[in-house]
Design a protein around this motif. Structure first.
Motif, PDB file in Angstrom:
ATOM      1  N   SER A  59       0.824  -1.214   0.000  1.00  0.00           N
ATOM      2  CA  SER A  59       0.000   0.000   0.000  1.00  0.00           C
ATOM      3  C   SER A  59       0.853   1.257   0.000  1.00  0.00           C
ATOM      4  N   PHE A  60       2.075   1.180   0.557  1.00  0.00           N
ATOM      5  CA  PHE A  60       2.936   2.353   0.546  1.00  0.00           C
ATOM      6  C   PHE A  60       4.181   2.142  -0.311  1.00  0.00           C
ATOM      7  N   SER A  61       4.136   1.160  -1.209  1.00  0.00           N
ATOM      8  CA  SER A  61       5.209   0.976  -2.175  1.00  0.00           C
ATOM      9  C   SER A  61       5.049   1.970  -3.319  1.00  0.00           C
ATOM     10  N   THR A  62       6.165   2.389  -3.902  1.00  0.00           N
ATOM     11  CA  THR A  62       6.115   3.228  -5.096  1.00  0.00           C
ATOM     12  C   THR A  62       6.532   2.440  -6.339  1.00  0.00           C
ATOM     13  N   ASP A  63       6.659   1.145  -6.200  1.00  0.00           N
ATOM     14  CA  ASP A  63       6.968   0.253  -7.317  1.00  0.00           C
ATOM     15  C   ASP A  63       5.642  -0.277  -7.861  1.00  0.00           C
ATOM     16  N   GLU A  64       5.266   0.151  -9.053  1.00  0.00           N
ATOM     17  CA  GLU A  64       3.962  -0.224  -9.591  1.00  0.00           C
ATOM     18  C   GLU A  64       3.839  -1.721  -9.839  1.00  0.00           C
ATOM     19  N   ASP A  65       4.944  -2.403 -10.150  1.00  0.00           N
ATOM     20  CA  ASP A  65       4.872  -3.859 -10.310  1.00  0.00           C
ATOM     21  C   ASP A  65       4.449  -4.523  -9.004  1.00  0.00           C
ATOM     22  N   ALA A  66       4.940  -4.012  -7.891  1.00  0.00           N
ATOM     23  CA  ALA A  66       4.617  -4.586  -6.586  1.00  0.00           C
ATOM     24  C   ALA A  66       3.228  -4.167  -6.115  1.00  0.00           C
ATOM     25  N   ARG A  67       2.747  -3.008  -6.563  1.00  0.00           N
ATOM     26  CA  ARG A  67       1.548  -2.396  -5.991  1.00  0.00           C
ATOM     27  C   ARG A  67       0.286  -2.533  -6.854  1.00  0.00           C
ATOM     28  N   ALA A  68       0.413  -2.422  -8.148  1.00  0.00           N
ATOM     29  CA  ALA A  68      -0.749  -2.311  -9.025  1.00  0.00           C
ATOM     30  C   ALA A  68      -1.677  -3.516  -8.916  1.00  0.00           C
ATOM     31  N   ASP A  69      -2.973  -3.221  -8.860  1.00  0.00           N
ATOM     32  CA  ASP A  69      -4.048  -4.220  -8.857  1.00  0.00           C
ATOM     33  C   ASP A  69      -4.140  -5.042  -7.582  1.00  0.00           C
ATOM     34  N   PHE A  70      -3.539  -4.555  -6.497  1.00  0.00           N
ATOM     35  CA  PHE A  70      -3.665  -5.233  -5.208  1.00  0.00           C
ATOM     36  C   PHE A  70      -4.464  -4.412  -4.200  1.00  0.00           C
ATOM     37  N   GLY A  71      -5.133  -3.368  -4.668  1.00  0.00           N
ATOM     38  CA  GLY A  71      -5.945  -2.552  -3.768  1.00  0.00           C
ATOM     39  C   GLY A  71      -7.267  -3.227  -3.442  1.00  0.00           C
ATOM     40  N   PRO A  72      -8.080  -2.677  -2.539  1.00  0.00           N
ATOM     41  CA  PRO A  72      -7.902  -1.360  -1.917  1.00  0.00           C
ATOM     42  C   PRO A  72      -6.714  -1.347  -0.950  1.00  0.00           C
ATOM     43  N   TYR A  73      -6.111  -0.175  -0.833  1.00  0.00           N
ATOM     44  CA  TYR A  73      -4.864  -0.043  -0.100  1.00  0.00           C
ATOM     45  C   TYR A  73      -5.077   0.428   1.332  1.00  0.00           C
ATOM     46  N   THR A  74      -4.168   0.002   2.187  1.00  0.00           N
ATOM     47  CA  THR A  74      -4.244   0.343   3.606  1.00  0.00           C
ATOM     48  C   THR A  74      -3.827   1.798   3.815  1.00  0.00           C
ATOM     49  N   PRO A  75      -4.656   2.587   4.481  1.00  0.00           N
ATOM     50  CA  PRO A  75      -4.277   3.983   4.738  1.00  0.00           C
ATOM     51  C   PRO A  75      -3.316   4.088   5.924  1.00  0.00           C
ATOM     52  N   GLY A  76      -2.848   5.309   6.173  1.00  0.00           N
ATOM     53  CA  GLY A  76      -2.033   5.555   7.351  1.00  0.00           C
ATOM     54  C   GLY A  76      -0.563   5.717   7.077  1.00  0.00           C
ATOM     55  N   PHE A  77      -0.195   5.955   5.810  1.00  0.00           N
ATOM     56  CA  PHE A  77       1.217   6.101   5.446  1.00  0.00           C
ATOM     57  C   PHE A  77       1.417   7.355   4.601  1.00  0.00           C
ATOM     58  N   THR A  78       2.510   8.049   4.854  1.00  0.00           N
ATOM     59  CA  THR A  78       2.894   9.226   4.076  1.00  0.00           C
ATOM     60  C   THR A  78       4.247   8.949   3.442  1.00  0.00           C
ATOM     61  N   VAL A  79       4.326   9.086   2.114  1.00  0.00           N
ATOM     62  CA  VAL A  79       5.541   8.764   1.373  1.00  0.00           C
ATOM     63  C   VAL A  79       6.294  10.048   1.046  1.00  0.00           C
ATOM     64  N   VAL A  80       7.600  10.065   1.359  1.00  0.00           N
ATOM     65  CA  VAL A  80       8.446  11.227   1.069  1.00  0.00           C
ATOM     66  C   VAL A  80       9.678  10.756   0.309  1.00  0.00           C
ATOM     67  N   PRO A  81      10.380  11.648  -0.387  1.00  0.00           N
ATOM     68  CA  PRO A  81      11.593  11.239  -1.108  1.00  0.00           C
ATOM     69  C   PRO A  81      12.660  10.707  -0.150  1.00  0.00           C
ATOM     70  N   TYR A  82      13.317   9.636  -0.563  1.00  0.00           N
ATOM     71  CA  TYR A  82      14.386   9.055   0.253  1.00  0.00           C
ATOM     72  C   TYR A  82      15.590   9.988   0.276  1.00  0.00           C
ATOM     73  N   GLY A  83      16.129  10.174   1.470  1.00  0.00           N
ATOM     74  CA  GLY A  83      17.299  11.031   1.609  1.00  0.00           C
ATOM     75  C   GLY A  83      16.992  12.498   1.795  1.00  0.00           C
ATOM     76  N   ASP A  84      15.733  12.891   1.741  1.00  0.00           N
ATOM     77  CA  ASP A  84      15.320  14.292   1.866  1.00  0.00           C
ATOM     78  C   ASP A  84      14.837  14.539   3.287  1.00  0.00           C
ATOM     79  N   LEU A  85      15.727  15.021   4.146  1.00  0.00           N
ATOM     80  CA  LEU A  85      15.386  15.216   5.557  1.00  0.00           C
ATOM     81  C   LEU A  85      14.329  16.300   5.736  1.00  0.00           C
ATOM     82  N   ALA A  86      14.389  17.353   4.926  1.00  0.00           N
ATOM     83  CA  ALA A  86      13.405  18.428   5.049  1.00  0.00           C
ATOM     84  C   ALA A  86      12.004  17.920   4.747  1.00  0.00           C
ATOM     85  N   ALA A  87      11.867  17.114   3.692  1.00  0.00           N
ATOM     86  CA  ALA A  87      10.547  16.569   3.333  1.00  0.00           C
ATOM     87  C   ALA A  87      10.044  15.632   4.415  1.00  0.00           C
ATOM     88  N   LEU A  88      10.934  14.832   4.967  1.00  0.00           N
ATOM     89  CA  LEU A  88      10.540  13.916   6.037  1.00  0.00           C
ATOM     90  C   LEU A  88      10.061  14.692   7.262  1.00  0.00           C
TER      91      LEU A  88
END
Length: 404
Positions: free
Chosen positions: A154-183
């Motif tokens: 549900s919080f993967s950004t890899d469409e091969d891993a994620r697509a067509d497996f919904g509905p997805y679990t809520p409760g996650f916020t995705v930010v760019p890896y390595g970006d401390l300000a965004a986190l």
């Protein structure tokens, strides 16, 4: 080996005929292995530069681990957690000491450890932090790979891993890896945890910028948020330290462990944290029939004892420098970029030359097994028992593949 009656093609066809095609393996059929070497059904030998996605850090059939498994098989293999067995306390204590934590919760697979970490963080948020019921959120990173359950994808950004497996679990916020300000900006009053891989393995051994992990540790402390480190691939000696977090002196609130913890013999995973975190669980609230079983504990205890000597961490660090030197010598000669931490490397091949899959097929033909990940990127993760000569052999074969 009988050249005119090779068994491999037929075995490959049978595997494709009778299994779901959720993997696209190289056309190699392994029948035995020892140390850093694999042998296929036709007697060909291959140098293993994948090590079961880091599950085989100590090589194939490490004598100490095999002996522990054999001894336990003759005594007791399963009780369920309804009873206590005589291997359980030693495993939990020694792993807790290795991690510098109060408590350990054994499970089986890496994904189970991640799911356990998510549940514990939410429960901690409600019971300790005081987050309103049903409002807990967890901050995660783009490019993550934490497993393949419905919650995790549900919080993967890899469409091969994620697509067509919904509905997805809520409760996650995705930010760019390595970006401390965004986190930092993503954390709010209902954030209970930040869940990160200290090095992103599936993404191609992506190492975050220097100072990122200490920054995450600091902001989590300041905002009363748990820092959960998924060390399932990066931990247990792989990067030249017990944990990848150690390279920057960072101690998370929770370690998620797996893969190498089972010594390549049985699936073993664990969550390690202090009592103020794992102590939120009470009987009946979480469990696993096979988690912490006697066979798993016997093998995993020996794994912890191997790590306690520091030998494998040193080997990974020292041999990793040899691997780095060899690979960096190929940049501009078919490689665009190399990322190395210990005996773990991500290689970006010039896409004009070949894809990662093509490179791995050509390496296999030369007796070296590795795995592509995305596009023209491949990963190298040899067992920590590898030798200098074997590293040089693999680098030479890679150079030949890149040279065409």
């Amino acid at each position: 080996m009988v050249d005119d009656k090779l068994r491999t093609p037929g075995a490959v066809r049978d595997a494709e005929r009778w299994t779901a095609h959720n993997y696209h393996p190289l056309p190699v059929v392994i029948s035995s292995a020892e140390g850093a070497w694999l042998t296929d059904v036709d007697g060909r030998r291959y140098l293993d530069f994948l090590a079961g996605y880091s599950a085989l850090n100590f090589g194939h059939r490490h004598p100490q681990l095999i002996a522990a498994a054999h001894a336990q098989l003759d005594r007791l293999t399963l009780t369920s957690r309804a009873f206590i067995h005589d291997q359980f306390a030693d495993f939990c204590r020694e792993l807790a000491e290795l991690c510098g934590k109060d408590l350990v919760l054994p499970m089986n697979t890496g994904a189970e450890a991640v799911e356990t970490g998510i549940k514990v963080a939410r429960k901690w948020g409600y019971q300790v932090k005081g987050v309103p019921a049903g409002q807990a959120n967890i901050v995660v990173a783009e490019g993550n790979f934490h497993g393949r359950t419905t919650t995790i994808v549900s919080f993967s950004t890899d469409e091969d891993a994620r697509a067509d497996f919904g509905p997805y679990t809520p409760g996650f916020t995705v930010v760019p890896y390595g970006d401390l300000a965004a986190l930092t900006a993503a954390i709010d009053e209902n954030t209970v945890a930040v869940l990160l891989e200290p090095i992103q393995g599936e993404q191609g051994v992506v190492v975050p910028p220097e100072g990122y992990l200490p920054g995450v540790r600091q902001v989590c402390t300041e905002r009363d948020v748990l820092f959960i480190a998924d060390e399932i691939q990066s931990g247990l000696g792989r990067t030249g330290a017990t944990f990848a977090c150690d390279h920057e002196g960072v101690v998370p609130d929770m370690y998620l462990l797996g893969k190498a913890l089972g010594g390549g013999i049985v699936p073993v995973s664990a969550v390690a944290a202090n009592a103020d975190v794992l102590g939120v669980l009470k009987p009946g609230q979480h469990g696993s029939t096979f988690g912490g079983n006697p066979l798993a504990c016997a093998v995993a205890t020996e794994v912890v004892r191997l790590l306690a000597t520091g030998e494998f961490q040193r080997r990974s660090a020292e041999l990793g420098e040899r691997l780095r030197a060899g690979l960096e010598g190929l940049v501009g000669k078919g490689l665009v970029e190399v990322r190395v931490r210990g005996l773990w490397a991500g290689l970006d091949i010039d896409p004009a030359l070949m894809s990662g899959r093509e490179a791995c097929e050509r390496l296999a033909a030369r007796g070296v097994l590795a795995k592509d990940t995305h596009g023209s990127t491949i990963r190298l993760a040899p067992p920590l028992v590898i030798t200098e000569e074997e590293i040089d052999l693999a680098v030479t074969q890679l150079a030949e593949v890149l040279a065409g």
